[in-house]
Write an enzyme that holds these catalytic residues in place. Structure first.
Site, PDB file in Angstrom:
ATOM      1  CB  CYS A 108      -0.890   0.020   1.231  1.00  0.00           C
ATOM      2  SG  CYS A 108      -1.942  -1.421   1.374  1.00  0.00           S
ATOM      3  NE  ARG A 130       4.984   1.523  -1.023  1.00  0.00           N
ATOM      4  CZ  ARG A 130       5.703   1.578   0.079  1.00  0.00           C
ATOM      5  NH1 ARG A 130       6.890   2.124   0.051  1.00  0.00           N
ATOM      6  NH2 ARG A 130       5.250   1.094   1.208  1.00  0.00           N
ATOM      7  CD1 TRP A 170      -0.010  -5.926  -3.242  1.00  0.00           C
ATOM      8  CD2 TRP A 170       0.058  -6.596  -1.110  1.00  0.00           C
ATOM      9  NE1 TRP A 170       0.584  -7.161  -3.208  1.00  0.00           N
ATOM     10  CE2 TRP A 170       0.636  -7.592  -1.915  1.00  0.00           C
ATOM     11  CE3 TRP A 170      -0.015  -6.807   0.273  1.00  0.00           C
ATOM     12  CZ2 TRP A 170       1.140  -8.777  -1.401  1.00  0.00           C
ATOM     13  CZ3 TRP A 170       0.489  -7.986   0.790  1.00  0.00           C
ATOM     14  CH2 TRP A 170       1.060  -8.958  -0.038  1.00  0.00           C
ATOM     15  CG  ASN A 183       0.259   2.369   3.620  1.00  0.00           C
ATOM     16  OD1 ASN A 183      -0.768   2.371   2.951  1.00  0.00           O
ATOM     17  ND2 ASN A 183       1.414   2.830   3.190  1.00  0.00           N
ATOM     18  N   GLY A 184      -0.747  -0.869   6.516  1.00  0.00           N
ATOM     19  CA  GLY A 184      -0.502  -1.723   7.688  1.00  0.00           C
ATOM     20  C   GLY A 184      -1.690  -2.628   7.945  1.00  0.00           C
ATOM     21  CD  GLU A 203      17.897 -13.029  -6.060  1.00  0.00           C
ATOM     22  OE1 GLU A 203      17.334 -13.488  -5.051  1.00  0.00           O
ATOM     23  OE2 GLU A 203      17.496 -12.010  -6.653  1.00  0.00           O
ATOM     24  CE  LYS A 215      14.641 -11.200  -8.765  1.00  0.00           C
ATOM     25  NZ  LYS A 215      15.280 -10.941  -7.511  1.00  0.00           N
ATOM     26  CD  GLU A 243      10.949 -11.941  -6.916  1.00  0.00           C
ATOM     27  OE1 GLU A 243      10.730 -11.281  -5.901  1.00  0.00           O
ATOM     28  OE2 GLU A 243      11.991 -11.785  -7.597  1.00  0.00           O
ATOM     29  CG  HIS A 293      20.261 -36.918  -1.459  1.00  0.00           C
ATOM     30  ND1 HIS A 293      20.508 -38.203  -1.037  1.00  0.00           N
ATOM     31  CD2 HIS A 293      21.465 -36.312  -1.531  1.00  0.00           C
ATOM     32  CE1 HIS A 293      21.815 -38.364  -0.841  1.00  0.00           C
ATOM     33  NE2 HIS A 293      22.412 -37.221  -1.146  1.00  0.00           N
ATOM     34  CE  LYS A 345      12.161  -2.598  -5.102  1.00  0.00           C
ATOM     35  NZ  LYS A 345      12.968  -3.710  -5.616  1.00  0.00           N
TER      36      LYS A 345
HETATM   37  C1  G6P Z   1       9.662  -8.128  -1.236  1.00  0.00           C
HETATM   38  C2  G6P Z   1      10.312  -7.733  -2.551  1.00  0.00           C
HETATM   39  C3  G6P Z   1      11.637  -8.449  -2.707  1.00  0.00           C
HETATM   40  C4  G6P Z   1      12.528  -8.170  -1.516  1.00  0.00           C
HETATM   41  C5  G6P Z   1      11.836  -8.512  -0.195  1.00  0.00           C
HETATM   42  C6  G6P Z   1      12.619  -7.980   1.001  1.00  0.00           C
HETATM   43  O1  G6P Z   1       9.287  -9.461  -1.278  1.00  0.00           O
HETATM   44  O2  G6P Z   1       9.450  -8.048  -3.632  1.00  0.00           O
HETATM   45  O3  G6P Z   1      12.277  -7.999  -3.886  1.00  0.00           O
HETATM   46  O4  G6P Z   1      13.698  -8.911  -1.621  1.00  0.00           O
HETATM   47  O5  G6P Z   1      10.549  -7.894  -0.141  1.00  0.00           O
HETATM   48  O6  G6P Z   1      12.613  -6.594   0.926  1.00  0.00           O
HETATM   49  P1  G6P Z   1      13.730  -5.675   1.571  1.00  0.00           P
HETATM   50  O7  G6P Z   1      13.295  -4.272   1.218  1.00  0.00           O
HETATM   51  O8  G6P Z   1      13.670  -5.924   3.046  1.00  0.00           O
HETATM   52  O9  G6P Z   1      15.018  -6.044   0.973  1.00  0.00           O
END
Ligand code: G6P
Length: 605
Positions: free
Chosen positions: A2, A27, A74, A98-99, A478, A482, A485, A501, A600
């Protein structure tokens, strides 16, 4: 997640609010709304989907006002819908939030008893009715806010507006960020300063529990005990406008290509020819770091993977044991804190709810000290940690983190070197490799066209397996993150030695297996693992050191990377995986910069 924007001005603010929301789009959100006050009446528009849909509604209804609040939502409580979108209104009170309010069900029942009718499924609607209830009795906005927040449990950044007092907006924060933007004859509130960069470069970051009363020519701040306080004004001189794609099709691609520069900035002034600048974090930190005998790293998402990679450097270079935890797990488990343990949190945004909660727990658990690795100056994580080392990635807009990740690894390597002060003779080769890192990154990015071509192979796939060994295992993790996501292809990462395994059962001609293979002491072991894949008809995509001796065949594609020193290999092998995910996602037609259901900055638990 949000986003909030609020404005009180002597000019019409609808365009400022819409631009602010646009700047918060990165975000992640699924609906948007705005309330203006005009002639002591609210004018409200809400739309499911993008801010552009809201902008169209605002234009069609031809409304304007000098005070207003706006929000991107969101969904947490209730589906994305007009009814659930903010602002929420109770007669003459309108609120954006927000929250998460954890006790909203109790509040809702109490308010229904009092005759309030709920139109949404949100937790926020309980807050607006509660505020209205108090305002009806007190006719005093500040008092009503004070009484309202006393009853709230959970996290909130709240902005409130009232028809009867159209030249005022109120804001408060607890567990969710809020920043005041200072203008001339106008003032603003937002959940992120980025939303206000088009109108001001002067900001005041509210602290936990602060309440602010904003008029066009006054800003009154009170702390959690409601005593007036003065908070420092910060001028942000960074002229970089993150809202510009610089000719790239997506922010993510732009940010991938910015990595050589972002890494160079993160190193700038922090390493000499042969060693790290030991007073990088100040003299006090140097003393603290010299006492450290154990490290605990905590983070979420991509930042967690940076932590996993840093573990190798801290243990190998400094000889100090290092634990790495996911923040949402760490905050709820019993933690044994040894003497002289350093707590390191990693976060791009510095506002991730679980990471912040983990830091607060750590501060109460007897660690020697706390260090934040963060990309956002003045964020909550930075302000609440004893020390901080900033990554200099610049604003990252793409939800899928790229340049923030690689700069985190660099910053963590600097920390590992500081922790390894006693082994200074080993620093020289590492530091020299770091100096070369931006150039190597540039060379690897030249693989872009070939990776784009090969991405076609993945368009129809439903699954993919990523393999790595040693420090390349978190690189593979990672890579898998990616891909899932942004392309929505199910992807898993395995330490290659674990293949037999379990995951080997999945391998057939339909399962692409992506591997990162630097020429290191584990190469031969990795090759044996890959033979197990080949023997089962699996399709291999190998990103390998040019000297690693892989050859191509019908089922094996090899991408040659330059031979690089081991310490920078995790970053070098990350880049092609980012490009692969990007191109696969583009070909599958997904919303690359704002993938579905993701945010984000995750400011709720
Ligand atoms: C969300 C974002 C990720 C990020 C994670 C942690 O899931 O989409 O890209 O790695 O939060 O966020 P931070 O701001 O704590 O690195």
């Amino acid at each position: 997640m949000c986003g909030i924007v609020g404005a009180v001005s002597q000019r019409n603010v609808e365009k400022i609010l819409l631009e602010g929301l646009k700047r918060l789009e990165y975000r992640g959100y699924d609906s948007a709304g705005m309330a203006l006050v005009h002639n002591q009446k609210f004018l409200i528009n809400k739309a499911v989907g993008k801010v552009s849909a809201l902008a169209e509604l605002v234009q069609q209804s031809n409304i304007s006002g000098k005070t207003g609040i706006a929000h991107t939502r969101w969904a947490t409580h209730g589906i994305p819908s007009q009814n659930n979108a903010h602002p929420h209104t109770s007669e003459n009170i309108s609120i954006v939030h927000n929250g998460i309010i954890e006790n909203y069900k109790e509040l809702r029942s109490e308010l229904i008893e009092l005759g309030y009718v709920f139109l949404s499924e949100t937790d926020t609607e309980a807050v607006v009715h509660l505020f209205h209830y108090h305002y009806k009795q007190t006719h005093d906005l500040m008092l009503s806010l004070q009484q309202t927040i006393k009853k709230l449990q959970g996290a909130y950044g709240l902005v409130v507006m009232c028809e009867n007092e159209p030249d005022t907006i109120l804001g408060t924060r607890s567990g969710s960020p809020l920043v005041v933007g200072i203008g001339i004859d106008e003032n603003f509130l937002a959940s992120d300063q980025l939303a206000l960069r088009q109108v001001t470069d002067r900001f005041i970051y509210l602290e936990e529990g602060d309440v602010v009363k904003l008029r066009s020519n006054s800003i009154d701040i009170f702390d959690q005990s409601f005593s007036p306080v003065v908070r420092e004004e910060v001028v942000i001189s960074d002229v970089h406008d993150a809202a510009d794609k610089d000719g790239f099709r997506h922010y993510m691609l732009k940010e991938i290509f910015e990595q050589p520069e972002a890494i160079a900035r993160t190193l700038d002034g922090r390493i000499s020819h042969e060693s790290v600048v030991q007073d990088l974090l100040g003299e006090e930190a140097r003393t603290v770091l010299s006492q450290v005998t154990q490290v605990q790293i905590v983070a979420c998402g991509t930042s967690y993977h940076a932590g996993l990679i840093a573990k190798y450097a801290i243990e190998e270079w400094a000889g100090i044991p290092c634990l790495v935890d996911i923040a949402s797990e760490y905050r709820y488990r019993k933690v044994i804190v040894p003497d002289n343990a350093l707590f390191i949190s990693i976060s791009q945004s510095g506002e991730t709810a679980d990471t912040l909660a983990a830091l607060r727990k750590a501060k109460a658990s007897g660690y020697l000290s706390s260090l934040a690795i963060c990309n956002v100056p003045n964020s909550s994580l930075v302000r609440e940690s004893a020390f901080s080392l900033m990554t200099c990635a610049g604003v990252e807009i793409g939800v899928a983190s790229t340049k923030a990740f690689t700069t985190q690894i660099v910053a963590l390597q600097l920390v590992a070197l500081m922790l390894a002060e006693k082994r200074k003779e080993e620093h020289k080769s590492i530091v020299q490799a770091l100096h070369q890192l931006p150039d190597y990154c540039q060379r690897v990015l030249e693989l872009n066209d070939r990776i784009e071509k090969i991405s076609e192979h993945f368009v129809e796939k439903h699954h993919a397996l990523f393999l790595g060994r040693g420090v390349q295992y978190p690189v593979a993790m990672e890579g898998a993150l990616k891909l899932k996501e942004i392309s929505y292809i199910h992807a898993e990462a395995y330490a290659a030695g674990e293949l037999k395994h379990g995951p080997l059962a999945l391998v057939d001609s339909d399962m692409p297996v992506i591997t990162v293979a630097p020429n290191n002491e584990l190469l031969e072991k990795l090759k044996s693992n890959l033979e197990e894949v080949q023997a089962r008809g699996g399709k291999l995509y190998v990103f390998a050191d040019q000297s690693a001796g892989f050859s191509e065949d019908a089922n094996t594609q090899v991408f040659n990377l330059p031979h690089v020193p081991a310490c920078i290999a995790p970053i070098i092998y990350t880049l092609p995986l980012q490009l692969l995910s990007y191109h696969v996602a583009v070909m599958r037609g997904t919303d690359v910069d704002q993938p579905r259901n993701l945010a984000k900055s995750v400011t709720v638990e």
